[in-house]
Design a protein around this motif. Structure first.
Motif, PDB file in Angstrom:
ATOM      1  N   VAL A 118       0.814  -1.216   0.000  1.00 13.23           N
ATOM      2  CA  VAL A 118       0.000   0.000   0.000  1.00 13.23           C
ATOM      3  C   VAL A 118       0.848   1.267   0.000  1.00 13.23           C
ATOM      4  N   PRO A 119       1.889   1.391   0.848  1.00 14.17           N
ATOM      5  CA  PRO A 119       2.700   2.628   0.809  1.00 14.17           C
ATOM      6  C   PRO A 119       3.318   2.896  -0.561  1.00 14.17           C
ATOM      7  N   CYS A 120       3.850   1.855  -1.203  1.00 15.46           N
ATOM      8  CA  CYS A 120       4.466   2.054  -2.527  1.00 15.46           C
ATOM      9  C   CYS A 120       3.419   2.400  -3.567  1.00 15.46           C
ATOM     10  N   TYR A 121       2.263   1.770  -3.489  1.00 13.49           N
ATOM     11  CA  TYR A 121       1.209   2.063  -4.459  1.00 13.49           C
ATOM     12  C   TYR A 121       0.757   3.512  -4.329  1.00 13.49           C
ATOM     13  N   GLU A 122       0.552   3.960  -3.100  1.00 14.83           N
ATOM     14  CA  GLU A 122       0.110   5.339  -2.902  1.00 14.83           C
ATOM     15  C   GLU A 122       1.170   6.334  -3.341  1.00 14.83           C
ATOM     16  N   GLU A 123       2.429   5.968  -3.168  1.00 12.30           N
ATOM     17  CA  GLU A 123       3.510   6.875  -3.532  1.00 12.30           C
ATOM     18  C   GLU A 123       3.703   6.966  -5.040  1.00 12.30           C
ATOM     19  N   GLN A 124       3.548   5.833  -5.755  1.00 10.43           N
ATOM     20  CA  GLN A 124       3.919   5.829  -7.165  1.00 10.43           C
ATOM     21  C   GLN A 124       2.769   5.700  -8.148  1.00 10.43           C
ATOM     22  N   PHE A 125       1.665   5.069  -7.729  1.00 14.66           N
ATOM     23  CA  PHE A 125       0.639   4.760  -8.721  1.00 14.66           C
ATOM     24  C   PHE A 125      -0.744   5.346  -8.423  1.00 14.66           C
ATOM     25  N   ALA A 126      -1.040   5.623  -7.188  1.00 18.01           N
ATOM     26  CA  ALA A 126      -2.392   6.050  -6.841  1.00 18.01           C
ATOM     27  C   ALA A 126      -2.699   7.436  -7.397  1.00 18.01           C
ATOM     28  N   GLN A 127      -3.972   7.660  -7.759  1.00 21.06           N
ATOM     29  CA  GLN A 127      -4.406   8.994  -8.161  1.00 21.06           C
ATOM     30  C   GLN A 127      -4.386   9.922  -6.951  1.00 21.06           C
ATOM     31  N   LYS A 128      -3.986  11.162  -7.202  1.00 24.60           N
ATOM     32  CA  LYS A 128      -3.928  12.145  -6.121  1.00 24.60           C
ATOM     33  C   LYS A 128      -4.807  13.329  -6.458  1.00 24.60           C
ATOM     34  N   CYS A 129      -5.405  13.850  -5.442  1.00 26.73           N
ATOM     35  CA  CYS A 129      -6.375  14.932  -5.595  1.00 26.73           C
ATOM     36  C   CYS A 129      -5.703  16.190  -6.161  1.00 26.73           C
ATOM     37  N   SER A 130      -6.357  16.809  -7.146  1.00 30.75           N
ATOM     38  CA  SER A 130      -5.811  18.020  -7.771  1.00 30.75           C
ATOM     39  C   SER A 130      -5.788  19.209  -6.820  1.00 30.75           C
ATOM     40  N   LYS A 131      -6.570  19.122  -5.749  1.00 32.72           N
ATOM     41  CA  LYS A 131      -6.620  20.243  -4.821  1.00 32.72           C
ATOM     42  C   LYS A 131      -5.680  20.054  -3.639  1.00 32.72           C
ATOM     43  N   CYS A 132      -5.785  18.893  -2.937  1.00 34.81           N
ATOM     44  CA  CYS A 132      -5.000  18.710  -1.713  1.00 34.81           C
ATOM     45  C   CYS A 132      -3.781  17.821  -1.917  1.00 34.81           C
ATOM     46  N   ASN A 133      -3.683  17.181  -3.088  1.00 34.18           N
ATOM     47  CA  ASN A 133      -2.582  16.279  -3.416  1.00 34.18           C
ATOM     48  C   ASN A 133      -2.580  15.011  -2.574  1.00 34.18           C
ATOM     49  N   GLY A 134      -3.659  14.750  -1.869  1.00 33.67           N
ATOM     50  CA  GLY A 134      -3.773  13.521  -1.095  1.00 33.67           C
ATOM     51  C   GLY A 134      -4.209  12.362  -1.966  1.00 33.67           C
ATOM     52  N   VAL A 135      -3.896  11.134  -1.509  1.00 35.76           N
ATOM     53  CA  VAL A 135      -4.252   9.929  -2.262  1.00 35.76           C
ATOM     54  C   VAL A 135      -5.767   9.751  -2.255  1.00 35.76           C
ATOM     55  N   ILE A 136      -6.319   9.402  -3.418  1.00 38.81           N
ATOM     56  CA  ILE A 136      -7.755   9.144  -3.530  1.00 38.81           C
ATOM     57  C   ILE A 136      -7.966   7.639  -3.397  1.00 38.81           C
ATOM     58  N   ASN A 137      -8.434   7.205  -2.244  1.00 41.00           N
ATOM     59  CA  ASN A 137      -8.662   5.786  -2.011  1.00 41.00           C
ATOM     60  C   ASN A 137     -10.024   5.342  -2.516  1.00 41.00           C
ATOM     61  N   LYS A 138     -11.022   6.188  -2.388  1.00 42.34           N
ATOM     62  CA  LYS A 138     -12.362   5.849  -2.857  1.00 42.34           C
ATOM     63  C   LYS A 138     -13.181   7.130  -2.965  1.00 42.34           C
ATOM     64  N   GLY A 139     -14.243   7.033  -3.752  1.00 40.27           N
ATOM     65  CA  GLY A 139     -15.203   8.130  -3.839  1.00 40.27           C
ATOM     66  C   GLY A 139     -14.692   9.374  -4.529  1.00 40.27           C
ATOM     67  N   GLY A 140     -13.713   9.246  -5.433  1.00 44.18           N
ATOM     68  CA  GLY A 140     -13.211  10.420  -6.122  1.00 44.18           C
ATOM     69  C   GLY A 140     -14.084  10.808  -7.300  1.00 44.18           C
ATOM     70  N   VAL A 141     -13.867  12.007  -7.827  1.00 52.62           N
ATOM     71  CA  VAL A 141     -14.562  12.487  -9.025  1.00 52.62           C
ATOM     72  C   VAL A 141     -13.507  13.004  -9.994  1.00 52.62           C
ATOM     73  N   ALA A 142     -13.873  13.033 -11.266  1.00 48.67           N
ATOM     74  CA  ALA A 142     -12.953  13.530 -12.285  1.00 48.67           C
ATOM     75  C   ALA A 142     -13.594  14.703 -13.013  1.00 48.67           C
ATOM     76  N   TYR A 143     -12.791  15.722 -13.279  1.00 45.51           N
ATOM     77  CA  TYR A 143     -13.265  16.886 -14.040  1.00 45.51           C
ATOM     78  C   TYR A 143     -12.108  17.400 -14.870  1.00 45.51           C
ATOM     79  N   LYS A 144     -12.344  17.463 -16.177  1.00 47.77           N
ATOM     80  CA  LYS A 144     -11.311  17.880 -17.120  1.00 47.77           C
ATOM     81  C   LYS A 144     -10.035  17.033 -16.965  1.00 47.77           C
ATOM     82  N   ASN A 145     -10.298  15.689 -16.867  1.00 46.80           N
ATOM     83  CA  ASN A 145      -9.213  14.696 -16.778  1.00 46.80           C
ATOM     84  C   ASN A 145      -8.347  14.855 -15.533  1.00 46.80           C
TER      85      ASN A 145
END
Length: 320
Positions: A193-220
């Motif tokens: 999990v730590p490596c996945y969050e560091e290298q592969f997980a999507q991160k929020c465009s606003k807070c830069n935190g890892v999006i584990n669930k319930g994210g939304v996409a706008y303008k890619n």
């Protein structure tokens, strides 16, 4: 030295024999005529093999079912045959058994390397007995990581039809054993999990935190639901109507208040939400429903009209 004698009356021999037979007393054993065996006294001629009647005085014998047997008879009747050499396992040898099969102690060995299995771990396969090393080499499942066999007592990790030793099931990034920790599959491999969050997980465009669930996409771009808010009022937009201005999201109310054209009749914002139609004329704008004659309220959409000091008039009202 004088021997003391005690007188006693004697019965005739014939009467004594008759009385013994009548009372069914055992045959008398006189001193020097008997031997002791199995906690019983025997005439020397009567201690014999139960099977062949061989005299057993001064001979080795084995008691089976409370009866004495000479060694040859015991081996013929009761001894097990060795699985390896096929000879009887006599009383002079240890009888090693496993699932109704028997071996001499010196015959109980690995069928491949001939190593003695006495007091050693072993495993059966196809009616043969193997030491643990030979069994693992020939038959044990092997690790998809290192190729070595799984030995007894080892933990085995399985995923998508593959199996690993505990120390071989590692994160594809940091190469550390995952053991009982959570992991995320990626390209048929495991990532901690730590490596996945560091290298592969999507991160929020606003807070830069890892999006584990319930994210939304706008303008890619990905966002946490709680981070995707109106730029002006911070209202969450995940389930609301919104639009953007200069790549910043706004709720309908704030966008209309800040940027939308205003209707010349009702002064409300013309946002275009919900398919709203509007009319524009000489830098002035109206909702379609508001584009009516100022006097008779007839709709002027798609019709000729007149302007009177900023008001819209139908041709008929304009002539009066």
């Amino acid at each position: 030295m004088e021997e003391k004698m005690q007188a006693c009356s004697l019965e005739p021999a014939e009467d004594l024999v008759a009385r013994i037979e009548m009372e069914k007393q055992p045959t008398l054993i006189f001193s020097g005529e008997y031997t002791k065996a199995m906690d019983e006294n025997y005439h020397k001629d009567h201690l014999a093999c139960h099977n062949c009647d061989k005299k057993l005085v001064a001979c080795r014998y084995i008691v089976k079912d409370e009866n004495p047997h000479c060694i040859p008879c015991y081996q013929e009747l009761y001894a097990h045959n060795c699985e390896e050499c096929k000879k009887p396992i006599g009383p002079d040898y240890k009888d090693l058994s496993y699932k109704d099969r028997h071996w001499h102690e010196f015959c109980f060995k690995c069928c491949e390397c001939q190593k003695s299995l006495v007091d050693q771990p072993f495993a059966p396969k196809n009616d043969n007995i193997y030491c643990s090393d030979c069994h693992d080499k020939n038959f044990a499942a092997r690790c998809d990581g290192c190729g070595e066999p799984f030995r007894g007592g080892m933990k085995k990790f399985e995923y998508k039809g593959k199996q690993w030793h505990e120390e071989c099931f590692v994160c594809m990034v940091c190469k550390q054993p995952i053991r009982n920790k959570s992991f995320i599959p990626r390209e048929n491999e495991a990532v901690c999990v730590p490596c996945y969050e560091e290298q592969f997980a999507q991160k929020c465009s606003k807070c830069n935190g890892v999006i584990n669930k319930g994210g939304v996409a706008y303008k890619n771009q990905p966002w946490h639901r709680e981070c995707f808010t109106c730029t002006k009022c911070s209202k969450e937009l995940a389930k609301e109507k919104f639009t953007s201005k200069d790549d910043q999201p706004y709720c309908a109310e704030c966008y209309g208040e800040l940027f939308a054209k205003k209707c010349c009749r009702c002064s409300k914002a013309i946002t275009g939400f919900g398919g709203t139609k509007f009319i524009s004329f000489e830098d002035r704008h109206w909702h379609s429903d508001c584009f009516v004659c100022y006097k008779c309220q007839a709709s002027m959409v798609g019709k000729g009209f007149l302007m009177n000091e900023g008001d819209i008039l139908c041709p008929e009202c304009g002539r009066n």
